[in-house]
Motif scaffolding. Structure first.
Motif, PDB file in Angstrom:
ATOM      1  N   PRO A   1      36.167   2.639 -80.632  1.00  0.00           N
ATOM      2  CA  PRO A   1      36.280   1.391 -79.881  1.00  0.00           C
ATOM      3  C   PRO A   1      37.182   0.352 -80.532  1.00  0.00           C
ATOM      4  CG  PRO A   1      34.156   1.512 -80.978  1.00  0.00           C
ATOM      5  CD  PRO A   1      34.814   2.836 -81.181  1.00  0.00           C
ATOM      6  N   SER A   2      37.595   0.572 -81.785  1.00  0.00           N
ATOM      7  CA  SER A   2      38.462  -0.383 -82.467  1.00  0.00           C
ATOM      8  C   SER A   2      39.319   0.348 -83.484  1.00  0.00           C
ATOM      9  CB  SER A   2      37.637  -1.460 -83.183  1.00  0.00           C
ATOM     10  OG  SER A   2      36.959  -0.901 -84.296  1.00  0.00           O
TER      11      SER A   2
ATOM     12  N   ALA B   1      41.593   2.178 -72.051  1.00  0.00           N
ATOM     13  CA  ALA B   1      41.140   3.114 -73.082  1.00  0.00           C
ATOM     14  C   ALA B   1      40.764   4.455 -72.483  1.00  0.00           C
ATOM     15  CB  ALA B   1      39.960   2.521 -73.842  1.00  0.00           C
TER      16      ALA B   1
ATOM     17  N   GLY C   1      32.332  -3.620 -73.203  1.00  0.00           N
ATOM     18  CA  GLY C   1      33.362  -3.759 -74.220  1.00  0.00           C
ATOM     19  C   GLY C   1      34.380  -4.783 -73.762  1.00  0.00           C
TER      20      GLY C   1
ATOM     21  N   ASN D   1      35.193  -5.247 -68.919  1.00  0.00           N
ATOM     22  CA  ASN D   1      36.566  -4.812 -69.201  1.00  0.00           C
ATOM     23  C   ASN D   1      37.330  -4.580 -67.897  1.00  0.00           C
ATOM     24  OD1 ASN D   1      35.466  -2.301 -68.383  1.00  0.00           O
ATOM     25  ND2 ASN D   1      35.012  -1.758 -70.506  1.00  0.00           N
TER      26      ASN D   1
ATOM     27  N   ASN E   1      32.398   6.271 -76.523  1.00  0.00           N
ATOM     28  CA  ASN E   1      33.327   5.871 -77.591  1.00  0.00           C
ATOM     29  C   ASN E   1      32.655   5.112 -78.743  1.00  0.00           C
ATOM     30  OD1 ASN E   1      35.219   6.932 -75.818  1.00  0.00           O
ATOM     31  ND2 ASN E   1      35.831   4.935 -75.028  1.00  0.00           N
ATOM     32  N   PRO E   2      31.713   4.187 -78.479  1.00  0.00           N
ATOM     33  CA  PRO E   2      31.107   3.450 -79.604  1.00  0.00           C
ATOM     34  C   PRO E   2      30.315   4.331 -80.564  1.00  0.00           C
ATOM     35  CG  PRO E   2      30.778   2.276 -77.534  1.00  0.00           C
ATOM     36  CD  PRO E   2      31.308   3.626 -77.174  1.00  0.00           C
TER      37      PRO E   2
ATOM     38  N   TRP F   1      28.370   2.778 -70.064  1.00  0.00           N
ATOM     39  CA  TRP F   1      29.114   2.322 -71.244  1.00  0.00           C
ATOM     40  C   TRP F   1      30.584   2.127 -70.943  1.00  0.00           C
ATOM     41  CZ3 TRP F   1      33.144   5.273 -72.980  1.00  0.00           C
ATOM     42  CH2 TRP F   1      33.176   6.623 -72.596  1.00  0.00           C
ATOM     43  N   ARG F   2      31.105   2.811 -69.920  1.00  0.00           N
ATOM     44  CA  ARG F   2      32.532   2.682 -69.603  1.00  0.00           C
ATOM     45  C   ARG F   2      32.904   1.270 -69.152  1.00  0.00           C
ATOM     46  NH1 ARG F   2      34.743   7.773 -69.447  1.00  0.00           N
ATOM     47  NH2 ARG F   2      33.249   9.478 -69.181  1.00  0.00           N
TER      48      ARG F   2
ATOM     49  N   SER G   1      39.102  -1.936 -73.247  1.00  0.00           N
ATOM     50  CA  SER G   1      38.137  -0.850 -73.423  1.00  0.00           C
ATOM     51  C   SER G   1      37.752  -0.190 -72.108  1.00  0.00           C
ATOM     52  CB  SER G   1      36.877  -1.388 -74.111  1.00  0.00           C
ATOM     53  OG  SER G   1      36.206  -2.328 -73.282  1.00  0.00           O
TER      54      SER G   1
END
Length: 393
Positions: A110-111, A189, A181, A246, A85-86, A177-178, A185
């Motif tokens: 991510p935002s 997400a 955040g 997260n 996502n980033p 990466w999951r 996230s």
């Protein structure tokens, strides 16, 4: 002038990336003729072995290690973005600036700030810029939606949905990466974005959120020594561990503008449930339920049968339901299908949009992905609102 052919590429050769690659390969075999020739051009992934393997498996002409090679290629017209996502914003904006049509996986960014910038970039082009919510392509879910929109079931009063997975259950599953955040996230997400979108698909726009609980069960995870695909735990790990940033679990309540209420539960630590999405929808004149474990059917209850035999009944999906006729090689009742077909239907809808055809419901625009993120932001805010409702921006 009609499009002579469409060259396609996918950025990201992981689990969902392969689903997109396969979807494009299948898309030209589906539904009515008239789609321009689809050229399977390239797959890009920063991990070269993934890119090469995916290109070989799915019949794409070449493998790349940088998305910029996709943006610069004159033989590529349409691109799926299926990476962490980033990374979405930079890649989507770069592809749009290069004149490519783009289908970006959910969650869009991510935002909401990143998503707004992506939406603004799309508005400056004449390219198709869409976000992928693949469960909108389920024949069973669409059959239920038709029962609602056509008035048979009446006004929705309550939606109860869950998306439970177990990919994060083991505490020694590798860091990725999951798990990085801030709040919202994680499971919210990753899989909650799908569930929230389905709630709106069946019940209409969300107005407010309340009662959120975000919980992290596994506090840290081992740092991998290699590269994992998707949710895979089959990668060596070292002794170093990194903190999980997260949530593993999220529960919350949505109120829709129609007055309907939705109760939602998402988890990535649901032992024994690899991919369990399901819901019940209760209406004035009946109810329906769906479980992804049995994607070729749904259950329905209404006042049609006589009292002694009234109750929930099984409905097997067939050619009288959306997407099945000419959408499956054997488009016969109860033959069966699964989530992979949803990606093929989505790819065909995206390609139809590019070709100027309107035979399938279009893929949601990037603005819808921004809207979805605004709901997720409200869900996170409701975790600190002491039970008060948080209005969706």
């Amino acid at each position: 002038m009609p499009t002579a052919s469409i060259g396609v590429a996918v950025v990201g050769a992981g689990m969902a990336g392969r689903a997109h690659l396969s979807g494009y390969r299948t898309a030209s075999t589906l539904f009515d003729p008239g789609l321009p020739e689809v050229r399977l051009v390239a797959v890009a992934d920063a991990h070269e072995p993934f890119a090469r393997d995916a290109a070989r498996r799915y019949g794409y002409r070449r493998a790349e290690t940088d998305w910029r090679a996709i943006a610069a290629a004159p033989d590529i017209d349409a691109v799926s973005v299926v990476v962490a996502n980033p990374l979405h914003r930079e890649i989507v904006e770069g592809l749009l600036a290069a004149g490519k049509h783009v289908l970006c996986e959910k969650p869009l960014a991510p935002s909401t700030a990143d998503a707004q910038a992506m939406t603004d970039a799309a508005a400056r082009t004449d390219r198709v810029a869409a976000v992928g919510f693949t469960f909108r392509r389920s024949p069973a879910i669409n059959a239920i939606r038709e029962q609602i929109t056509d008035g048979g079931l009446g006004q929705v009063r309550h939606f109860n949905g869950h998306y439970w997975c177990d990919y994060g259950h083991h505490p020694d599953a590798p860091m990725s990466w999951r798990y990085r955040g801030g709040p919202g996230s994680g499971a919210l997400a990753d899989i909650g974005s799908h569930l929230v979108d389905l709630g709106e698909y069946l019940c209409g726009p969300v107005e407010s959120v309340r009662g959120t609980v975000l919980t992290t069960v596994v506090g840290d995870r081992p740092v991998p020594l290699g590269t994992a695909v998707g949710h895979s735990a089959a990668v060596p790990v070292g002794d170093e561990r990194a903190p999980v940033e997260n949530e593993d679990i999220a529960t919350f309540t949505l109120t829709f503008r129609s007055g309907a209420v939705g109760t939602f539960s998402v988890s990535r630590v649901a032992y024994g449930l690899a991919n369990s999405l399901g819901f019940e929808v209760f209406c004035d004149n009946g109810a329906a339920a769906f479980d992804l474990v049995r994607p070729g059917e749904f259950t329905l209850a209404d006042a049609t049968p006589a009292g002694p035999v009234n109750g929930y009944r099984q409905v097997l999906i067939g050619p009288d339901h959306p997407y099945v006729a000419q959408g499956l090689p054997m488009d016969f009742p109860s033959v069966g299908h699964g989530q992979n077909e949803f990606f093929a239907f989505q790819a065909r809808a995206f390609l139809d949009q590019i070709a100027g055809l309107d035979r399938l419901p279009p893929c949601p625009p990037l603005a819808h992905g921004l809207h979805n993120l605004r709901i997720l932001d409200a869900v996170v805010a409701a975790a600190h609102a002491d039970g008060r409702s948080v209005t969706v921006a």
